[in-house]
Design an enzyme around this catalytic site. Structure first.
Site, short mmCIF file in Angstrom:
data_model
loop_
_atom_site.label_atom_id
_atom_site.label_comp_id
_atom_site.label_asym_id
_atom_site.label_seq_id
_atom_site.Cartn_x
_atom_site.Cartn_y
_atom_site.Cartn_z
N ARG A 5 0.79 -1.24 -0.10
CA ARG A 5 0.07 -0.11 0.05
C ARG A 5 0.75 1.48 0.06
NH1 ARG A 5 -3.56 -2.66 3.61
NH2 ARG A 5 -5.63 -3.43 2.31
N LYS A 53 4.71 11.61 -11.50
CA LYS A 53 3.60 10.71 -12.30
C LYS A 53 4.44 9.25 -12.49
CE LYS A 53 1.14 13.99 -15.48
NZ LYS A 53 0.85 14.26 -16.78
N GLU A 61 12.59 16.99 -24.63
CA GLU A 61 11.80 17.39 -23.47
C GLU A 61 12.50 18.69 -22.61
OE1 GLU A 61 8.94 16.02 -22.51
OE2 GLU A 61 9.06 13.88 -22.57
N LYS A 90 10.05 22.61 -14.52
CA LYS A 90 8.91 21.46 -14.30
C LYS A 90 8.48 21.54 -12.79
CE LYS A 90 7.64 16.69 -14.63
NZ LYS A 90 7.57 15.48 -15.36
N GLU A 128 -2.41 17.82 -11.78
CA GLU A 128 -2.94 18.22 -13.15
C GLU A 128 -4.32 18.44 -13.30
OE1 GLU A 128 -0.91 16.22 -16.80
OE2 GLU A 128 -2.83 16.35 -17.49
N ARG A 168 -0.73 22.24 -15.01
CA ARG A 168 0.37 21.31 -15.36
C ARG A 168 0.06 20.62 -16.70
NH1 ARG A 168 2.86 16.39 -11.42
NH2 ARG A 168 3.97 15.57 -13.14
N ASN A 210 2.20 18.76 -21.18
CA ASN A 210 1.73 18.04 -22.32
C ASN A 210 1.90 18.33 -23.49
OD1 ASN A 210 -0.61 15.03 -22.18
ND2 ASN A 210 0.80 15.32 -20.70
N HIS A 261 2.51 16.09 -26.65
CA HIS A 261 2.39 14.75 -26.27
C HIS A 261 1.07 13.97 -26.78
CE1 HIS A 261 5.66 15.51 -23.54
NE2 HIS A 261 5.70 14.47 -22.93
N HIS A 318 1.87 10.64 -27.97
CA HIS A 318 1.59 9.49 -27.53
C HIS A 318 0.63 8.72 -28.47
CE1 HIS A 318 1.56 10.80 -22.92
NE2 HIS A 318 2.91 10.41 -23.35
N HIS A 342 9.99 7.75 -26.92
CA HIS A 342 8.95 8.81 -26.46
C HIS A 342 9.44 10.35 -26.77
CE1 HIS A 342 6.30 10.93 -23.64
NE2 HIS A 342 7.25 11.56 -23.19
N1 LIG Z 1 6.44 10.41 -15.46
C1 LIG Z 1 6.83 11.36 -16.04
O1 LIG Z 1 6.78 12.46 -15.68
C2 LIG Z 1 7.45 11.14 -17.45
C3 LIG Z 1 7.83 12.27 -18.12
C4 LIG Z 1 8.60 12.22 -19.33
C5 LIG Z 1 8.64 10.82 -20.00
N2 LIG Z 1 8.03 9.84 -19.07
C6 LIG Z 1 8.11 8.37 -19.56
O2 LIG Z 1 9.59 8.15 -19.62
C7 LIG Z 1 9.86 7.03 -20.52
C8 LIG Z 1 11.01 7.41 -21.68
O3 LIG Z 1 12.14 7.55 -20.85
P1 LIG Z 1 13.55 7.39 -21.35
O4 LIG Z 1 13.88 8.50 -22.74
O5 LIG Z 1 14.56 7.63 -20.43
O6 LIG Z 1 13.53 5.85 -21.85
P2 LIG Z 1 14.07 4.52 -21.55
O7 LIG Z 1 14.01 4.32 -19.79
O8 LIG Z 1 13.80 3.44 -22.19
O9 LIG Z 1 15.79 4.65 -21.61
C9 LIG Z 1 16.04 4.98 -22.73
C10 LIG Z 1 17.04 3.67 -23.03
O10 LIG Z 1 18.68 4.05 -22.71
C11 LIG Z 1 19.18 2.82 -21.77
N3 LIG Z 1 19.65 3.82 -21.05
C12 LIG Z 1 19.26 4.49 -19.94
N4 LIG Z 1 20.47 5.17 -19.37
C13 LIG Z 1 21.15 4.67 -19.68
C14 LIG Z 1 22.76 5.00 -19.32
N5 LIG Z 1 23.20 5.83 -18.57
N6 LIG Z 1 23.80 4.25 -20.15
C15 LIG Z 1 23.16 3.40 -21.10
N7 LIG Z 1 22.16 3.04 -21.37
C16 LIG Z 1 21.01 3.78 -20.73
C17 LIG Z 1 18.02 2.34 -21.54
O11 LIG Z 1 18.28 0.86 -21.04
C18 LIG Z 1 16.80 2.43 -22.66
O12 LIG Z 1 17.22 1.32 -23.36
C19 LIG Z 1 8.49 6.95 -21.51
O13 LIG Z 1 7.83 5.68 -21.17
C20 LIG Z 1 7.60 8.30 -21.11
O14 LIG Z 1 6.27 7.89 -21.13
C21 LIG Z 1 7.56 10.06 -17.98
O1 LIG Z 2 4.79 15.48 -15.66
C1 LIG Z 2 3.99 15.91 -16.49
O2 LIG Z 2 2.86 16.44 -16.11
C2 LIG Z 2 3.95 15.67 -17.99
O3 LIG Z 2 3.12 15.59 -18.71
C3 LIG Z 2 5.54 15.46 -18.58
C4 LIG Z 2 5.52 14.47 -19.81
O4 LIG Z 2 6.60 14.78 -20.41
C5 LIG Z 2 5.47 12.96 -19.67
O5 LIG Z 2 5.72 12.34 -20.73
C6 LIG Z 2 4.33 12.63 -19.04
O6 LIG Z 2 4.18 11.12 -18.46
C7 LIG Z 2 2.85 12.67 -19.64
O7 LIG Z 2 1.92 12.35 -18.81
P1 LIG Z 2 0.41 11.68 -19.16
O8 LIG Z 2 -0.21 12.38 -18.15
O9 LIG Z 2 0.18 12.63 -20.62
O10 LIG Z 2 0.76 10.36 -19.19
ZN LIG Z 3 7.02 13.23 -22.06
#
Ligand SMILES: NC(=O)c1ccc[n+]([C@@H]2O[C@H](COP(=O)([O-])OP(=O)(O)OC[C@H]3O[C@@H](n4cnc5c(N)ncnc54)[C@H](O)[C@@H]3O)[C@@H](O)[C@H]2O)c1
Ligand SMILES: O=C(O)C(=O)C[C@@H](O)[C@H](O)[C@H](O)COP(=O)(O)O
Ligand SMILES: [Zn+2]
Length: 374
Positions: free
Chosen positions: A129, A151, A193, A234, A244, A248, A252, A255, A259, A273
């Protein structure tokens, strides 16, 4: 690497009351993680979640640091890539954390890119939990965006990030040295980003990026500055609207289109992404210009900048077969910003002037996408 490495650590504080935390940005943060974690969370054990590529490139640095500090830890490894944001891989992570007998008071560490941050953060949110977690972002994208703001979640067949929770980390350690092993395509994807923050509400930052892009890519002093400015930007939006309900949503930008493109390319390496966001931001500016809201030259200027960074800017640049529009429209209809069936898009009046537009005509979007996919 530059000759002179700046050893200072920058801190961006996220003052969210009882969920407040720090984002530390600097060199050597993985090596110093043992001491920092022991001091911040005395007596706790840590469940490190990572992917196979990061396990090879970065995990030994962390496990050595924890061992040296006498900190108990377990490791759960999933395959690298977007496909791991799935119910199956979430099940594997939950199984790993529970089998390791991590207690509710122990912590999860997300060591990796945004995929690991989102997956491990969500696992932390629902294990026993709710466990605390620490973000240790190793991709540029994770250091400037996904590790901040709480998120977390996974993808669904119906759309991107449709299963998840808001769960803030207790600490973010963004080690600049980790970026040395990040593949160039992934670095460029993260850069999209960063550009986003300039396009949303800070044209001065976008102009600064135009001047400093090469220095950021080559690992000069502008890199740490860009990461810290992105985290600060951010943080502003997260503080104003943590869950959001309003402003916030500007984070997006690009996106809704991006997406949809990620979904129709099967959450695969066909489109990362950040690449989807790059194309999506160009489309958002073009669509805004089409509606008479923004000058078309701004779209051209943004396209030029993203192209110079090695990013795609057109749907037609995505490898493989031509992408069908109807499944994109299905994804757009499932977007979390939809209210009572009405589409919400982040549109713009120009560079640094994004705004939230509710009730966008789906037929206008469909016609635009047909044209952009031709
Ligand atoms: N939660 C949020 O607010 C938010 C914001 C933006 C994006 N996202 C999410 O993040 C994801 C994309 O993240 P990403 O671009 O980091 O992708 P990812 O996590 O897939 O990493 C990219 C690639 O690089 C490799 N990698 C990462 N760090 C490395 C390092 N230091 N050395 C060697 N290889 C390395 C990983 O193994 C992977 O193959 C998406 O799913 C997206 O939806 C979330
Ligand atoms: O943190 C946020 O808020 C964002 O929208 C950051 C985005 O870069 C990120 O890809 C996020 O995961 C998108 O959010 P979602 O709510 O559209 O899934
Ligand atoms: Zn994003």
């Amino acid at each position: 690497m530059p000759d002179e490495v700046d050893r200072s650590v920058r801190t961006v504080h996220v003052p969210l009351g009882e969920r407040a935390y720090d984002i530390l940005i600097g060199h050597g943060l993985i090596e110093s993680a043992g001491e920092r974690l022991a001091q911040a969370f005395p007596g706790r054990r840590f469940g490190i979640v990572t992917d196979m590529e990061v396990a090879q490139a970065q995990l030994p640095r962390l496990t050595s640091a924890l061992q040296a500090a006498g900190i108990g830890h377990e490791v759960v490894v999933v395959p690298a890539g977007e496909a791991s944001k799935s119910l199956d891989r979430l099940g594997d992570v939950l199984d790993g954390l529970l089998s390791a007998r991590l207690e509710r008071g122990d912590l999860v560490v997300a060591l990796g890119g945004g995929v690991i941050g989102d997956l491990a953060g969500f696992a932390a949110a629902i294990t026993r939990r709710g466990m605390d977690f620490v973000q240790m972002p190793t991709s540029l994208l994770a250091q400037v965006d996904s590790s901040v703001g709480g998120k977390t979640g996974i993808n669904a067949p119906q759309g991107k990030n449709l299963i998840g929770a808001f769960h803030q980390p207790r600490l973010v350690l963004a080690d600049l040295d980790a970026l040395e092993t990040l593949p160039p395509r992934q670095f460029a994807a993260g850069y999209a980003e960063i550009v986003k923050y300039g396009l949303i509400d800070d044209e001065g930052f976008f102009f600064w990026l135009e001047e400093n892009r090469a220095n950021i890519f080559s690992g000069g002093p502008a890199r740490a500055e860009a990461i810290a400015r992105a985290c600060a930007a951010k943080t502003r939006f997260v503080l104003a609207d943590e869950k959001e309900t309003g402003v916030r949503a500007l984070l997006n930008l690009g996106h809704t289109f991006g997406h949809a493109l990620e979904k129709v390319t099967g959450y695969s390496d066909r489109l990362l992404h950040g690449e989807g966001v790059a194309i999506g931001m160009v489309l958002a500016h073009r669509f805004s210009a089409r509606l008479g809201l923004a000058p078309s030259q701004d779209g051209v200027r943004i396209t030029r900048h993203l192209e110079a960074a090695g990013l795609p800017t057109e749907i037609g640049q995505i490898a493989g077969d031509k992408l069908p529009v109807e499944p994109m429209m299905d994804a757009i209809a499932q977007d979390k910003k939809v209210v009572r069936g009405k589409l919400t898009f982040i549109l713009t009046r120009g560079i640094g002037q994004a705004f939230v537009e509710r009730n966008v005509d789906p037929e206008a979007v469909r016609a635009f996408l047909e044209e952009m996919s031709a």
